[in-house]
Design a protein around this motif. Sequence first.
Motif, PDB file in Angstrom:
ATOM      1  N   PHE A  95       0.834  -1.192   0.000  1.00  5.04           N
ATOM      2  CA  PHE A  95       0.000   0.000   0.000  1.00  5.04           C
ATOM      3  C   PHE A  95       0.876   1.251   0.000  1.00  5.04           C
ATOM      4  N   ASP A  96       0.407   2.263  -0.687  1.00  6.08           N
ATOM      5  CA  ASP A  96       1.120   3.532  -0.760  1.00  6.08           C
ATOM      6  C   ASP A  96       1.392   4.064   0.648  1.00  6.08           C
ATOM      7  N   GLY A  97       2.646   4.444   0.889  1.00  5.13           N
ATOM      8  CA  GLY A  97       3.010   5.002   2.183  1.00  5.13           C
ATOM      9  C   GLY A  97       3.376   3.978   3.226  1.00  5.13           C
ATOM     10  N   THR A 105      -2.883   1.568   7.791  1.00  9.20           N
ATOM     11  CA  THR A 105      -4.187   1.915   8.342  1.00  9.20           C
ATOM     12  C   THR A 105      -4.989   2.669   7.292  1.00  9.20           C
ATOM     13  N   LEU A 106      -6.131   2.088   6.922  1.00  5.02           N
ATOM     14  CA  LEU A 106      -7.054   2.713   5.978  1.00  5.02           C
ATOM     15  C   LEU A 106      -8.179   3.339   6.788  1.00  5.02           C
ATOM     16  N   ASP A 127     -13.306   0.082  -1.692  1.00  8.55           N
ATOM     17  CA  ASP A 127     -13.744   0.649  -2.967  1.00  8.55           C
ATOM     18  C   ASP A 127     -12.668   0.484  -4.044  1.00  8.55           C
ATOM     19  N   LEU A 128     -12.604  -0.736  -4.621  1.00 10.83           N
ATOM     20  CA  LEU A 128     -11.562  -1.031  -5.608  1.00 10.83           C
ATOM     21  C   LEU A 128     -11.660  -0.151  -6.853  1.00 10.83           C
ATOM     22  N   HIS A 144      -8.612   7.488  -0.990  1.00 12.98           N
ATOM     23  CA  HIS A 144      -9.969   7.015  -0.711  1.00 12.98           C
ATOM     24  C   HIS A 144     -10.029   5.494  -0.915  1.00 12.98           C
ATOM     25  N   PHE A 145      -9.459   4.741   0.031  1.00 12.21           N
ATOM     26  CA  PHE A 145      -9.465   3.280  -0.062  1.00 12.21           C
ATOM     27  C   PHE A 145     -10.806   2.689   0.375  1.00 12.21           C
TER      28      PHE A 145
END
Length: 456
Positions: A95-97, A105-106, A127-128, A144-145
């Motif tokens: 995941f980015d970051g 953490t999303l 939200d793919l 906006h994951f």
Amino acid sequence: MRLFATDDMSTGFDHVWVTIKQVSLTAASGDRVIFDDPAGRIIDLKTLRDAAGRRFNLLSNRAISSGKFAGLKVVVNSDLNVFPTGATTATAATFDGSTTGGTKTLSVDFASPRDLLTGTNLIVDFDLSKWTLTGNVVSATDNHFLNIVEDSRVDDPLRHELDDYHGTISNLSGAAPDSTFTLTQRNGTVNVKTDANASIFQESAAGSPSLTNGERVEVTGVFSTSANAIIATTIKIDDVNDNDPDQVKGQISSFSADTKTAVITIVRSHGFVPTNTTLTLQFADTTKFFSHRGVTLTSADFFAQVANGNFIEAEGTISGDTFTVTKAKLEDEVGHHGEGGGHHGGDGNHDGAELTGTISDLAADAGTFTLTVTRWEGLMLSSGAKVSVTTSASTEFKLNGATATKAAFFAALATATSVQVEGTYDDATKSLAATEIKIGDNGGGGHGGGGGGGND
């Protein structure tokens, strides 16, 4: 409060395998954890949407104290395996970051503070449609994951994913096959209901499976919001000596009895994140085999029953592209995977049930008798249950392993101490339509008759 995962449509991916470790509600007074699994829940997010819309996977169902909550945080492993459309091998991404081996953490904020009470449905949308894979990094538009959605179809069991729930039984009530119990998992508890459509078997391959408090089991089923419970389709009683770290379910595309192998398209996994869409299963002489109802099978019987397109569950150890199988069970898979989805219910009939017991009310001309059950496989019964057995022109009769005529077999039944019957059990009528009946040769007690040729 019931927490579900779902997905919005994305045409950019065929599979997105993530590992969910924790979910928390955020509030000014502090976060409230509503899902916590240190080992992680492995999910292919792409399965949570089909042509008919959102599908749902239960993450947790627990009571929480009242309060105003501002949003939701989902902790996932930073590593995920992504299959872009058409790919058969995963892109190992982060995941980015985040960094490899860590967590990400999303977060998502509610539109306005919410008071989530017991019985409330909270649906988190991974939200793919907003996710993008660039090289080996997954990012999302405006970070906006996640999204929070409302969807009345969460009340339709047909829109829920068939999944596996591991835990320990408590608060068992009812009588087989209709029972309820609490399943205590690593991340909380969930209610389970069984009925005549559920099959039950012991991982150790011992017969006469039954549920008791304190047993560790794996429940396969779908969640019903109206029942507030998992409606079980299969219950596996775990072997206390089980050390298998990995589990996989998939659809068979090819198999060979000679090499004792099968190739499957992966549907669900436990203990590992798939790196390919397919996996080779390698069976051994020591592999334990089970029918779709949980009846123990020989290797020869297993390969005689299996067919391309069947679903299978395997336990064992994965190494590279090969999965060494210690236990294998054919599946009646009715989840997301192209068969219509969800829990289809049933008529209480169990094809492939196997019963052993003593005989009474013998009627040779009619080809019927009553069986007092002493051992059972493939269904939920209790010792001493009375079952009416019927035979037909297609029933196969065996005495000491040899095919016998109906007349010779029923003559032997008159003095047999026990008999083994296989066939289709109807719970409503407590009857079994026999496909095969055996006396002797591991199929029942002694008798005074001999064999013969053919059926009549």
